[in-house]
Design a protein around this motif. Sequence first.
Motif, PDB file in Angstrom:
ATOM      1  N   ARG A   1     -40.019  13.328 -22.370  1.00  0.00           N
ATOM      2  CA  ARG A   1     -39.756  14.199 -23.720  1.00  0.00           C
ATOM      3  C   ARG A   1     -39.221  12.930 -24.976  1.00  0.00           C
ATOM      4  O   ARG A   1     -38.623  12.594 -24.649  1.00  0.00           O
ATOM      5  N   LEU A   2     -40.052  13.457 -25.876  1.00  0.00           N
ATOM      6  CA  LEU A   2     -39.833  12.362 -27.098  1.00  0.00           C
ATOM      7  C   LEU A   2     -39.577  13.294 -28.172  1.00  0.00           C
ATOM      8  O   LEU A   2     -39.147  12.856 -29.480  1.00  0.00           O
ATOM      9  N   ASP A   3     -39.285  14.722 -28.228  1.00  0.00           N
ATOM     10  CA  ASP A   3     -38.994  15.478 -29.235  1.00  0.00           C
ATOM     11  C   ASP A   3     -37.615  16.107 -29.039  1.00  0.00           C
ATOM     12  O   ASP A   3     -37.238  16.903 -29.946  1.00  0.00           O
ATOM     13  N   GLN A   4     -36.784  15.473 -28.071  1.00  0.00           N
ATOM     14  CA  GLN A   4     -35.530  15.967 -27.946  1.00  0.00           C
ATOM     15  C   GLN A   4     -34.610  15.261 -29.266  1.00  0.00           C
ATOM     16  O   GLN A   4     -34.920  14.253 -29.607  1.00  0.00           O
ATOM     17  N   PRO A   5     -33.523  15.914 -29.511  1.00  0.00           N
ATOM     18  CA  PRO A   5     -32.719  15.042 -30.533  1.00  0.00           C
ATOM     19  C   PRO A   5     -32.171  13.816 -30.177  1.00  0.00           C
ATOM     20  O   PRO A   5     -31.724  13.611 -28.923  1.00  0.00           O
ATOM     21  N   ASP A   6     -32.403  12.794 -30.893  1.00  0.00           N
ATOM     22  CA  ASP A   6     -31.737  11.626 -30.777  1.00  0.00           C
ATOM     23  C   ASP A   6     -30.361  11.597 -30.562  1.00  0.00           C
ATOM     24  O   ASP A   6     -29.855  10.420 -29.756  1.00  0.00           O
ATOM     25  N   TYR A   7     -29.457  12.366 -31.226  1.00  0.00           N
ATOM     26  CA  TYR A   7     -28.144  12.264 -30.958  1.00  0.00           C
ATOM     27  C   TYR A   7     -27.507  13.667 -30.622  1.00  0.00           C
ATOM     28  O   TYR A   7     -27.379  14.524 -31.887  1.00  0.00           O
ATOM     29  N   PRO A   8     -27.529  14.135 -29.429  1.00  0.00           N
ATOM     30  CA  PRO A   8     -27.436  15.515 -29.201  1.00  0.00           C
ATOM     31  C   PRO A   8     -25.880  15.843 -29.640  1.00  0.00           C
ATOM     32  O   PRO A   8     -25.236  14.924 -29.884  1.00  0.00           O
ATOM     33  N   ALA A   9     -25.728  17.141 -30.056  1.00  0.00           N
ATOM     34  CA  ALA A   9     -24.361  17.630 -30.586  1.00  0.00           C
ATOM     35  C   ALA A   9     -23.182  17.086 -30.058  1.00  0.00           C
ATOM     36  O   ALA A   9     -22.289  16.617 -30.663  1.00  0.00           O
TER      37      ALA A   9
END
Length: 558
Positions: A84-92
């Motif tokens: 996956r390349l569409d996940q957040p780069d900096y998760p919460a």
Amino acid sequence: MSQPLPHTRKTALIIGSGFGGLSLGIRLQSLGFDTTILEKQDGPGGRASQKRTPDGYVFDMGPTVITVPHFIEELFALERDGGRLDQPDYPAHVLTGERVREGESGGPRTREYVRLVPILPFYRISFDDGTFFDYDGDPDSTRRQIRALAPGDLAGYERFHQDAKAIFERGFLDLGYTHFGDMATMLRTVPDLLRLDAVRTLFSFTSRYFQSPKLRQVFSFETLLVGGNPLSVPAIYAMIHFVEKTWGIHYVMGGTGELVRAFVRKFGELGGRIEYGAEVEEILVTDGRGRPVRSPFGRRTARGVRLRDGEERHADLVVSNADWANTYLKLVPRQARRVNSDLRVKAARQSMSLLVIYFGFRDDGHPLNLRHHNIILGPRYEELLREIFGQKVLGQDFSQYLHVPTLTDPSLAPPGHHAAYTLIPVPHQGSGLNWEVEGPRLVERVLAFLEERGYIPDLRARLTYLDSITPDHFEGTLDSYLGNAFGPEPTLVQSAYFRPHNRSEDVRNLYLVGAGVQPGAGTPSVMMSAKMTARLIAQDFGLHPAVRDGAEGEGGEG
């Protein structure tokens, strides 16, 4: 969501198994490519390789500072054909969670492969007068030490802290994964950079807040660890301070080489292959009719590589994790290059080089008054930087980064011994210096300094192992143009859009990854570069019609 490749699996060749090549190989395998990494050396890692001696010493040859552990966790969490390349780069949870300050760090998947531990302080920064500053990212500790060193700069530190945080949030969190593939993308960021005062030089920026020469050095030296001269890098690099402060400094037990081996293992688990002793002599480029290209005009497509032994390997795409300049100067035929011509490539300013001394010594039973990471600054700062980067001469003094990992990990040396290396910035090969002569002289000066100034008492009598590398090693063994240690120097006019692009402007299906291209040098930036390049490949091969905000400005090349 990622989509499976239609019909047959596409093939990819990656030149080089440094952190960039391995990180991208893992990502391409997870996207469904059949990926082969071609490495000319007999082991993985490139500049991050590891030296093991018969008598039990282990030395990391290059990077030793590990930051942003969730970048590593993301790679280990990837699965075959499920990238996956569409996940957040900096998760919460990464942005809001507290930084680990003791014990183990890194996520659950990372712990399956390596043991990552936090290092405190981040650095001990020693000055020529014998005083020092232990930087650990803790604001209270920082304020306490500023109060003792230069109390008049406390208010300046508060302003610096606030303004560096704003640069970090915009320059790293918002724009870190943006591939500046066209001028329009660059121009959209200019107002913010001007508002943040991020285009002046870092040393000038730091000097606005601190009157103390020592504190100006404390808050500007870090760019030297990515090949940047504090007197010329743009102030956007103040974000390094906040990258470290936010996620800490970490160490991989067993050395950085253990992380390299873990990436090799992960790449293999996903089905990727690495071939050692496979030196690439040429990237094969054809025209629109599939013939060898004869002109820089018209269609030019990478079809594979030719190895030193004459064997040809064909693939749907080629990626170079080799030195940016020598990729174009040595591997891509001149007649296939219109943008990255010899003139343009040779005109780029390269970063400085290094003398690195690897040494082992007996523990005499007295605790070393050192830390895991030590920055030992000489009596001159600005003058020395001008000599290294501008005049390209060896001065009468030097500064160094002294790494003593056995203070954290005794396994890197035989019982009763320490393993260490010290890194001294020196001019690249444009200096014309004869390193067969100057190298041994500088090694002796550095060892004498460490002993006579009390950093390691009686060092020369306690030595049991000694080796070193000079710019000759970077130029010859690592095939780095002019023996540079970090790729193009990160000046304002060689950053963002003006830094070499991850998708070749000259040849279709040719990509680049690593320290020489966007976003730049340093282990976290190289891993960011791999994700950035993977996104470009995914777009070009129809895997991701839209790839979040980081995709802005990525079209139009090739």
